[in-house]
Enzyme design. Structure first.
Site, PDB file in Angstrom:
ATOM      1  N   GLY A 115     -28.322 -13.876   5.557  1.00 19.37           N
ATOM      2  CA  GLY A 115     -27.502 -13.390   4.449  1.00 19.37           C
ATOM      3  C   GLY A 115     -26.708 -12.185   4.914  1.00 19.37           C
ATOM      4  O   GLY A 115     -27.165 -11.436   5.789  1.00 19.37           O
ATOM      5  N   CYS A 164     -33.303  -6.219   7.008  1.00 18.05           N
ATOM      6  CA  CYS A 164     -31.881  -6.147   6.671  1.00 18.05           C
ATOM      7  C   CYS A 164     -31.105  -5.891   7.956  1.00 18.05           C
ATOM      8  O   CYS A 164     -31.518  -5.050   8.757  1.00 18.05           O
ATOM      9  CB  CYS A 164     -31.652  -5.011   5.673  1.00 18.05           C
ATOM     10  SG  CYS A 164     -29.922  -4.787   5.225  1.00 18.05           S
ATOM     11  N   LEU A 165     -29.996  -6.590   8.138  1.00 14.19           N
ATOM     12  CA  LEU A 165     -29.195  -6.411   9.358  1.00 14.19           C
ATOM     13  C   LEU A 165     -28.683  -4.973   9.487  1.00 14.19           C
ATOM     14  O   LEU A 165     -28.411  -4.519  10.593  1.00 14.19           O
ATOM     15  CB  LEU A 165     -28.004  -7.377   9.367  1.00 14.19           C
ATOM     16  CG  LEU A 165     -28.349  -8.875   9.457  1.00 14.19           C
ATOM     17  CD1 LEU A 165     -27.075  -9.705   9.356  1.00 14.19           C
ATOM     18  CD2 LEU A 165     -29.099  -9.193  10.738  1.00 14.19           C
ATOM     19  N   HIS A 168     -27.266  -5.406  -2.455  1.00 14.84           N
ATOM     20  CA  HIS A 168     -26.263  -4.801  -1.572  1.00 14.84           C
ATOM     21  C   HIS A 168     -24.972  -4.509  -2.328  1.00 14.84           C
ATOM     22  O   HIS A 168     -24.351  -3.461  -2.140  1.00 14.84           O
ATOM     23  CB  HIS A 168     -25.916  -5.751  -0.416  1.00 14.84           C
ATOM     24  CG  HIS A 168     -26.744  -5.548   0.817  1.00 14.84           C
ATOM     25  ND1 HIS A 168     -26.798  -4.358   1.493  1.00 14.84           N
ATOM     26  CD2 HIS A 168     -27.527  -6.412   1.524  1.00 14.84           C
ATOM     27  CE1 HIS A 168     -27.597  -4.488   2.555  1.00 14.84           C
ATOM     28  NE2 HIS A 168     -28.057  -5.720   2.591  1.00 14.84           N
ATOM     29  N   GLN A 216     -21.695  -4.655   4.253  1.00 18.08           N
ATOM     30  CA  GLN A 216     -22.327  -4.553   5.576  1.00 18.08           C
ATOM     31  C   GLN A 216     -21.335  -4.699   6.731  1.00 18.08           C
ATOM     32  O   GLN A 216     -21.683  -4.464   7.882  1.00 18.08           O
ATOM     33  CB  GLN A 216     -23.423  -5.618   5.727  1.00 18.08           C
ATOM     34  CG  GLN A 216     -24.600  -5.378   4.807  1.00 18.08           C
ATOM     35  CD  GLN A 216     -25.690  -6.400   5.057  1.00 18.08           C
ATOM     36  OE1 GLN A 216     -25.627  -7.500   4.532  1.00 18.08           O
ATOM     37  NE2 GLN A 216     -26.664  -6.050   5.880  1.00 18.08           N
ATOM     38  N   HIS A 244     -31.662  -9.779  -2.620  1.00 20.76           N
ATOM     39  CA  HIS A 244     -31.328  -8.818  -1.561  1.00 20.76           C
ATOM     40  C   HIS A 244     -29.801  -8.622  -1.476  1.00 20.76           C
ATOM     41  O   HIS A 244     -29.321  -7.483  -1.410  1.00 20.76           O
ATOM     42  CB  HIS A 244     -31.904  -9.328  -0.229  1.00 20.76           C
ATOM     43  CG  HIS A 244     -31.674  -8.437   0.946  1.00 20.76           C
ATOM     44  ND1 HIS A 244     -32.696  -7.774   1.597  1.00 20.76           N
ATOM     45  CD2 HIS A 244     -30.544  -8.101   1.609  1.00 20.76           C
ATOM     46  CE1 HIS A 244     -32.190  -7.074   2.603  1.00 20.76           C
ATOM     47  NE2 HIS A 244     -30.894  -7.257   2.624  1.00 20.76           N
ATOM     48  N   GLU A 245     -29.061  -9.734  -1.486  1.00 20.67           N
ATOM     49  CA  GLU A 245     -27.598  -9.627  -1.331  1.00 20.67           C
ATOM     50  C   GLU A 245     -26.946  -9.047  -2.588  1.00 20.67           C
ATOM     51  O   GLU A 245     -26.009  -8.256  -2.489  1.00 20.67           O
ATOM     52  CB  GLU A 245     -26.980 -10.985  -0.971  1.00 20.67           C
ATOM     53  CG  GLU A 245     -27.499 -11.602   0.334  1.00 20.67           C
ATOM     54  CD  GLU A 245     -27.520 -10.665   1.525  1.00 20.67           C
ATOM     55  OE1 GLU A 245     -26.650  -9.766   1.619  1.00 20.67           O
ATOM     56  OE2 GLU A 245     -28.415 -10.821   2.378  1.00 20.67           O
TER      57      GLU A 245
HETATM   58 NI    NI Z   1     -29.427  -6.562   3.909  1.00 23.88          NI
END
Ligand code: NI
Length: 170
Positions: free
Chosen positions: A45, A92-93, A138, A50, A134-135
């Site tokens: 995701g 998370c990236l 964000h 991000q 999660h997204e």
């Molecule tokens: Ni994330």
């Protein structure tokens, strides 16, 4: 085009993103680039903030390239229903190399627009439910560490500060 992933500490990650209003060729290109950037970073995701773009837009593929039908574009997503609970390790990236158990709903229904602006509803369970939450977080400027205990969150923040000092967090 592959975008570098913005890391924790950049204010773009902690501010609410602006709605997507134009469903044009530029958006299609951005969505394609977001999938490419997500796969390159080995994620399932990715939200536009991000990559430094403060728009209510995210891409998800919990199959990680296995099933094209699982490639989802979420423009202006809203959570419309949640059910049950699950506790799983989450990362998370934008906060690489950290993972923590996070309790979230096990079944989640979203309403969102696709790349053409068409509204759709979709229900996901387990990993997909987690990705929806999660997204969407964000896009509201919220990171998964905000769901942890203050103790765990502060420990992660302290470790990140050390990495920043050492020049290992860019
Ligand atoms: Ni994330």
């Amino acid at each position: 085009m592959i975008y570098p992933i913005v890391k924790y500490g950049n204010p773009v990650l902690e501010k609410p993103a602006a709605p997507v209003t134009e469903f044009d060729d530029e958006l299609k290109k951005l969505v394609a680039d977001m999938f490419e950037s997500m796969y390159e970073a080995k994620g399932v995701g990715l939200a536009a903030p991000q990559i430094g773009i403060s728009k209510r837009l995210a891409v998800i593929d919990v199959s990680f390239k296995e099933n094209p039908r699982e490639k989802l574009v979420l423009a202006n997503p809203e959570i419309i229903d949640t059910e049950g609970k699950q506790t799983q390790s989450e990362g998370c990236l934008s906060i690489p190399d950290f993972r923590e158990n996070v309790t979230r709903a096990n079944k989640v229904t979203i309403r969102a627009q696709d790349v053409n602006g068409k509204w759709y509803e979709k229900t996901g369970e387990e990993l997909l439910a987690r990705a929806f939450l999660h997204e969407t977080d964000h896009l509201n400027g919220r990171l998964y560490i905000s769901h942890l205990s203050a103790l765990k969150r502060d420990l992660i923040k302290r470790k990140i500060r050390k990495l920043v000092k050492a020049g290992e967090w860019k």
